[in-house]
Scaffold this active site. Structure first.
Site, PDB file in Angstrom:
ATOM      1  N   ASP A  11     -12.267 -22.886  21.680  1.00  0.00           N
ATOM      2  CA  ASP A  11     -11.629 -21.824  20.908  1.00  0.00           C
ATOM      3  C   ASP A  11     -12.291 -20.503  21.267  1.00  0.00           C
ATOM      4  OD1 ASP A  11      -9.789 -20.974  18.679  1.00  0.00           O
ATOM      5  OD2 ASP A  11     -11.683 -20.288  17.843  1.00  0.00           O
ATOM      6  N   SER A  12     -11.589 -19.418  20.992  1.00  0.00           N
ATOM      7  CA  SER A  12     -12.159 -18.099  21.256  1.00  0.00           C
ATOM      8  C   SER A  12     -13.332 -17.798  20.329  1.00  0.00           C
ATOM      9  CB  SER A  12     -11.080 -17.025  21.089  1.00  0.00           C
ATOM     10  OG  SER A  12     -10.557 -17.036  19.775  1.00  0.00           O
ATOM     11  N   TYR A  43      -9.334 -13.203  20.666  1.00  0.00           N
ATOM     12  CA  TYR A  43      -8.421 -13.144  21.802  1.00  0.00           C
ATOM     13  C   TYR A  43      -7.059 -12.547  21.432  1.00  0.00           C
ATOM     14  CZ  TYR A  43     -11.156 -16.259  24.919  1.00  0.00           C
ATOM     15  OH  TYR A  43     -12.101 -16.810  25.740  1.00  0.00           O
ATOM     16  N   GLY A  44      -6.770 -12.453  20.148  1.00  0.00           N
ATOM     17  CA  GLY A  44      -5.412 -12.163  19.691  1.00  0.00           C
ATOM     18  C   GLY A  44      -4.753 -10.918  20.250  1.00  0.00           C
ATOM     19  N   CYS A  74      -6.905 -23.297  20.003  1.00  0.00           N
ATOM     20  CA  CYS A  74      -6.708 -21.863  19.823  1.00  0.00           C
ATOM     21  C   CYS A  74      -5.254 -21.570  20.150  1.00  0.00           C
ATOM     22  CB  CYS A  74      -7.638 -21.095  20.762  1.00  0.00           C
ATOM     23  SG  CYS A  74      -7.374 -19.307  20.805  1.00  0.00           S
ATOM     24  N   ASN A  75      -4.528 -21.005  19.201  1.00  0.00           N
ATOM     25  CA  ASN A  75      -3.117 -20.730  19.423  1.00  0.00           C
ATOM     26  C   ASN A  75      -2.894 -19.675  20.488  1.00  0.00           C
ATOM     27  OD1 ASN A  75      -1.115 -22.119  17.332  1.00  0.00           O
ATOM     28  ND2 ASN A  75      -3.047 -21.779  16.286  1.00  0.00           N
ATOM     29  N   THR A  76      -3.738 -18.645  20.503  1.00  0.00           N
ATOM     30  CA  THR A  76      -3.568 -17.587  21.493  1.00  0.00           C
ATOM     31  C   THR A  76      -3.792 -18.112  22.902  1.00  0.00           C
ATOM     32  OG1 THR A  76      -4.301 -15.941  19.873  1.00  0.00           O
ATOM     33  CG2 THR A  76      -4.290 -15.271  22.179  1.00  0.00           C
ATOM     34  N   GLU A 159     -13.797 -13.841  10.021  1.00  0.00           N
ATOM     35  CA  GLU A 159     -15.003 -13.903  10.862  1.00  0.00           C
ATOM     36  C   GLU A 159     -16.165 -13.118  10.257  1.00  0.00           C
ATOM     37  OE1 GLU A 159     -14.928 -13.951  14.989  1.00  0.00           O
ATOM     38  OE2 GLU A 159     -13.721 -15.784  14.865  1.00  0.00           O
ATOM     39  N   CYS A 193      -2.688 -20.043  13.382  1.00  0.00           N
ATOM     40  CA  CYS A 193      -3.990 -19.601  13.878  1.00  0.00           C
ATOM     41  C   CYS A 193      -5.008 -20.501  13.215  1.00  0.00           C
ATOM     42  CB  CYS A 193      -4.254 -18.137  13.534  1.00  0.00           C
ATOM     43  SG  CYS A 193      -5.939 -17.589  13.920  1.00  0.00           S
ATOM     44  N   THR A 194      -5.932 -21.018  13.985  1.00  0.00           N
ATOM     45  CA  THR A 194      -6.860 -22.009  13.442  1.00  0.00           C
ATOM     46  C   THR A 194      -7.888 -21.398  12.490  1.00  0.00           C
ATOM     47  OG1 THR A 194      -8.172 -21.816  15.483  1.00  0.00           O
ATOM     48  CG2 THR A 194      -6.576 -23.631  15.342  1.00  0.00           C
ATOM     49  N   HIS A 195      -7.947 -20.065  12.409  1.00  0.00           N
ATOM     50  CA  HIS A 195      -8.778 -19.428  11.389  1.00  0.00           C
ATOM     51  C   HIS A 195      -8.150 -19.521   9.995  1.00  0.00           C
ATOM     52  CE1 HIS A 195     -10.773 -17.507  14.802  1.00  0.00           C
ATOM     53  NE2 HIS A 195     -11.663 -16.977  13.980  1.00  0.00           N
TER      54      HIS A 195
END
Length: 276
Positions: A11-12, A43-44, A74-76, A159, A193-195
């Site tokens: 993931d980013s 990364y978005g 990571c979706n992006t 974050e 988004c995994t966040h």
């Protein structure tokens, strides 16, 4: 036989840990290496080319660590890099390696969660602008209407560990309202988004009754379990000692502190040095 090989999860930053948490719970027997590219996250808002280059560097690093299979949690990265890596890099340089993403397994099942055939997708600008979810969901559920909403403030809030504080309420409500205003028939919202699973408590508190809120962790874990059942040649390469290793390209102390929130247990990372 011990092969020294693991499943890689990339993931980013921290978000992929919400997916890794589900994978490790469902498939605890395998060895895993998690890599967060925190030095260059998020990364978005990066271009397709930049995300592709960053993702490829990290995937190749995981290959070097002995990962024949890498999950882009990571979706992006899945939206902007996965297809090129799968079609142009693996056949030429790594024919015995595999890289999987999170968009396709999600698209394969999301239609099962909507009664009115109307789904809302909330993600980063990069994921939304790629139109990946519109295209993938249409392949499996052409009758489902998909509306999208970019949520650029959510990842920074999460974050910086501000997501559960009152100051985050405005942006949680703002993006949810903007999505729901697009179509009154939305009855399923995908957190693309995994966040975003860390915002589920706030979202559930303000979500209208009857709307399903869908995260990706369990979906991706189920898909990986099925993939491994169908690919015994990959399973044969991976050690089964239940070992989990964590790496970050950023500050280790900061990573460990934040990662424990996403992963749900204490994390101790090692340093991954970028080739700058």
């Amino acid at each position: 036989m011990n092969t020294g090989q693991s499943i890689g999860v990339f993931d980013s930053g921290y978000g992929g840990l919400t997916v890794f948490k589900s994978i490790a719970k469902q498939l605890p027997q395998y060895n895993y290496i998690y890599l967060g590219d925190n030095a260059r996250s998020p990364y978005g808002d990066h271009s397709f080319e930049t995300v592709y280059q960053y993702t490829l560097e990290c995937v190749e690093w995981l290959f070097e660590q002995g990962c024949p299979l890498v999950i882009l949690a990571c979706n992006t990265a899945s939206a902007k890099a996965l297809r090129t890596i799968q079609q142009k890099v693996l056949p030429v340089k790594y024919p015995n390696h595999r890289v999987l993403g999170v968009i396709r397994p999600t698209a394969e099942v999301v239609g099962q969660y909507t009664r009115d055939k109307t789904v809302g997708v909330m993600g980063t600008r990069g994921t939304v602008n790629s139109l990946s979810y519109l295209m993938e969901i249409n392949k499996f559920f052409p009758e489902v209407k998909v509306l999208q909403q970019a949520c650029p403030m959510w990842v920074p809030l999460i974050e910086n560990n501000e997501h559960l504080n009152p100051g985050a309420d405005y942006f949680v409500q703002k993006y949810l309202d903007e999505l729901l205003e697009q179509d009154a028939d939305i009855d399923c919202i995908l957190l693309a988004c995994t966040h975003y699973p860390l915002l589920i408590p706030k979202l559930k508190a303000i979500l209208p009754v009857g709307i399903e809120l869908l995260g990706q962790g369990d979906i991706v874990a189920n898909s990986l379990e099925l993939y491994l059942k169908n690919h015994p040649e990959i399973v044969a390469k991976i050690d089964r000692e239940g070992i989990r290793k964590f790496f970050t390209s950023g500050d280790r102390q900061a990573f460990d502190q934040h990662a424990s929130i996403f992963f749900g247990e204490a994390v101790q990372s090692d340093q991954m040095h970028l080739k700058l």
